[in-house]
Design an enzyme around this catalytic site. Structure first.
Site, PDB file in Angstrom:
ATOM      1  N   TRP B 106       1.074  -1.027   0.142  1.00  0.00           N
ATOM      2  CA  TRP B 106       0.433   0.015  -0.412  1.00  0.00           C
ATOM      3  C   TRP B 106       0.952   1.438  -0.112  1.00  0.00           C
ATOM      4  O   TRP B 106       0.547   2.857  -0.819  1.00  0.00           O
ATOM      5  CB  TRP B 106      -0.940  -0.081   1.343  1.00  0.00           C
ATOM      6  N   ASP B 180      -1.874   6.028   6.136  1.00  0.00           N
ATOM      7  CA  ASP B 180      -3.224   5.503   5.760  1.00  0.00           C
ATOM      8  C   ASP B 180      -3.040   4.360   7.133  1.00  0.00           C
ATOM      9  O   ASP B 180      -2.545   3.340   7.439  1.00  0.00           O
ATOM     10  CB  ASP B 180      -2.801   4.787   4.544  1.00  0.00           C
ATOM     11  N   LYS B 204     -12.793  -1.872   5.937  1.00  0.00           N
ATOM     12  CA  LYS B 204     -12.268  -3.373   7.075  1.00  0.00           C
ATOM     13  C   LYS B 204     -13.024  -3.072   8.200  1.00  0.00           C
ATOM     14  O   LYS B 204     -13.404  -3.758   8.970  1.00  0.00           O
ATOM     15  CB  LYS B 204     -10.912  -2.604   7.150  1.00  0.00           C
TER      16      LYS B 204
END
Lengths: 373, 373
Positions: B106, B180, B204
């Site tokens: 990511w 993030d 999530k």
């Protein structure tokens, strides 16, 4: 709240808007376990076979419903109509010129946002008439060098609809037509021969807010500006079947249920969108005809461009507005207040609004007029 | 599907992921009529008083839950983590320089996307060790002139988590830290003194896909590049209480129900996030301890950076992978396949996964190892 025993009130919200009750019931019943998967749709990996099936079916059903030709991609995106006001020029303008047809609040917003990415030219406008009629296509001053021509095919706030899309080629333009069809998508057929790109937020006629539908012709992919975010690059999204980033899975599921509901609708011999169009014509006619013959209510728009979806109307005596709205709520008729920029009232009568809802509204309006005469 | 009479299987999806069953039940029960309004939440105007109440409560609850200081804005946006990879530099970079700490898939994606908008500098990386440990903060080569420093505080795919955020000021940088936190938000407290901007997709730990949570410090608003789309300009979004464009209303509602569920959780004396952290520590310890003592399974990550949320593990004999997954499904343990870029297995054990789910997984893994010895 509702005056109809056991039934929900009629909801005239401009969006997010009423959804078919059958769709909501289905979603409630599948909430904890979709088709024996042991998961809610919200809990599924977007890359798993269960959600893959949902997304594939939704896309196929939308293609059938709107008769989308094979050379167009259907994309499920995020950001809504306002997001697309930037995303469309990021993908299509090539940093050059785009033509805009100004017909109301939404096309104005689109043109202003596009200025960040290209030169914009207003080729026609109804602003001098306060957005009450459509500028004749023959009078549009289309550019020779435009990368695209933008219009909003149904202005939700102003209540103006294009009942025929312009044939740009016949008007001397080689540019593709971009339409923002947020608030009348799936209420009538689309003439795809005249369209290069159509986009719309789902929250009026297709599903919940947070899902954006983009239908884009093959040849318009792959020309995005370098500054276009990957997540909003049509080619990237198309190449990844709308799963480059995690898509709004619940929105796709709900829209998919709505597509199935739409495909099942019939009106005489007509089915699907053809059936919806007949129903929408009948609903709009009932409401406009009543308003036009009333001494209390008025609609100020030219008859040939009145929207079938969003019907703004005014009480000639505006001091009665609050009483009108309060009585409407009592009668189970919700969210009728007009947009703040226009005032008065607005009845949004999307696909999910049955004829009976419009009949109930007209009955209430007639009774209100009589009792306040 | 499930082997627990009347209960749903345990869902280890990395996201979209399992949600608290109580939240799903509540959503199902309110589907056709939210609190006597006569509307589904999906049918409400985002500007109406009913949805206004839902959004205000959700924001207040998230602020309480994460102890977000008053000088930070909470924004409800669209586009997910991948969208934010562009949106963050569009808002913060000022077209200058941004520093990136590379720790897995990511953060790599974030750095690549930011290159569209500014110069990016990789100030630390664990790529040579194949993303199995975290680069020591003391070794980071931070820039003097960076507009911000980005890191991914929990790498969902690689299973690496920062258990302490770096103190950039102590490391000699004046830049704000951008994190993030998509895949561990609300699993533990956030030290806001060390953060300027935190963003995360909701799918999530917080709610359905299509909602993005952004928490941004006051002084970082108002510096967006001219090419930043209005719908993604933090200041525009903040000035309009996340309603500049129609927000993903259903996502905000579901996240709001999840926030309320989280606030009610207790673990001994601890409540809310503190309770969740204790529970998450216990769940992760149970699984890692078992894997570390097993002859069949292995986790290849340094012990000090193992994620509490995403636990990748491998079967030393990979020819048994399919049998392992098939048996797991039989046992009501879903979505355990690892990400394609890493391989093997991955158990995502977010807030909605109870300790019993991890116990069931360990029981299954032990039994599988025994029967395949």
């Amino acid at each position: 709240m509702t005056t109809r025993a056991g039934l929900r009130p009629y909801n005239f919200s401009a969006g997010p808007a009423a959804m078919p009750e059958a769709v909501l019931q289905r979603a409630a019943s599948e909430m904890l376990d979709w088709h024996g998967s042991g998961m809610s749709v919200m809990e599924m990996s977007h890359r798993g076979k269960e959600f893959g099936q949902i997304a594939t079916q939704a896309e196929a059903d939308l293609r059938t419903l709107l008769a989308v030709p094979e050379n167009f991609h259907i994309l499920f995106m995020q950001g809504g109509g306002l997001g697309e006001n930037a995303i469309a020029p990021l993908n299509l303008s090539r940093g050059t010129v785009a033509d805009f047809v100004i017909t109301g609040s939404w096309s104005i917003k689109s043109q202003k946002e596009a200025q960040r990415y290209c030169e914009t030219r207003i080729v026609a406008s109804n602003v001098s008439g306060k957005h009450t009629s459509l500028p004749e296509a023959a009078s549009w001053k289309l550019s020779d060098d435009a990368s695209y021509v933008h219009l909003c095919s149904n202005e939700t706030i102003n209540g103006i609809e294009f009942h025929e899309l312009p044939d740009l080629a016949a008007l001397g333009s080689k540019a593709p037509l971009v339409i923002d069809f947020s608030s009348h998508v799936a209420s009538r057929p689309v003439d795809w021969r005249r369209v290069g790109l159509a986009f719309g937020g789902a929250q009026k006629n297709l599903g919940p807010a947070g899902l954006t539908i983009v239908v884009v012709r093959d040849d318009l992919l792959g020309h995005a500006l370098e500054i276009c975010p990957s997540a909003f690059n049509y080619k990237t999204v198309a190449d990844n079947q709308s799963m480059y980033n995690t898509p709004p899975t619940w929105g796709i599921y709900m829209a998919g249920l709505t597509f199935q509901w739409l495909l099942q609708q019939t009106e005489g011999e007509a089915t699907g969108i053809a059936a919806m169009e007949l129903r929408n014509i009948a609903k709009a006619k009932l409401l406009y005809d009543f308003v036009d013959t009333s001494a209390l209510y008025e609609n100020r728009l030219a008859a040939d461009c009145r929207s079938r979806m969003n019907v703004p109307f005014f009480l000639r005596d505006e001091s009665r507005n609050e009483a009108f709205l309060a009585g409407a709520r009592e009668a189970g008729l919700l969210q009728l207040k007009g947009h703040k920029s226009v005032g008065g009232m607005r009845a949004s009568i999307y696909n999910a609004m049955p004829l009976e809802g419009v009949q109930a509204l007209v009955t209430y309006m007639r009774e209100f007029e009589r009792s306040h005469a």
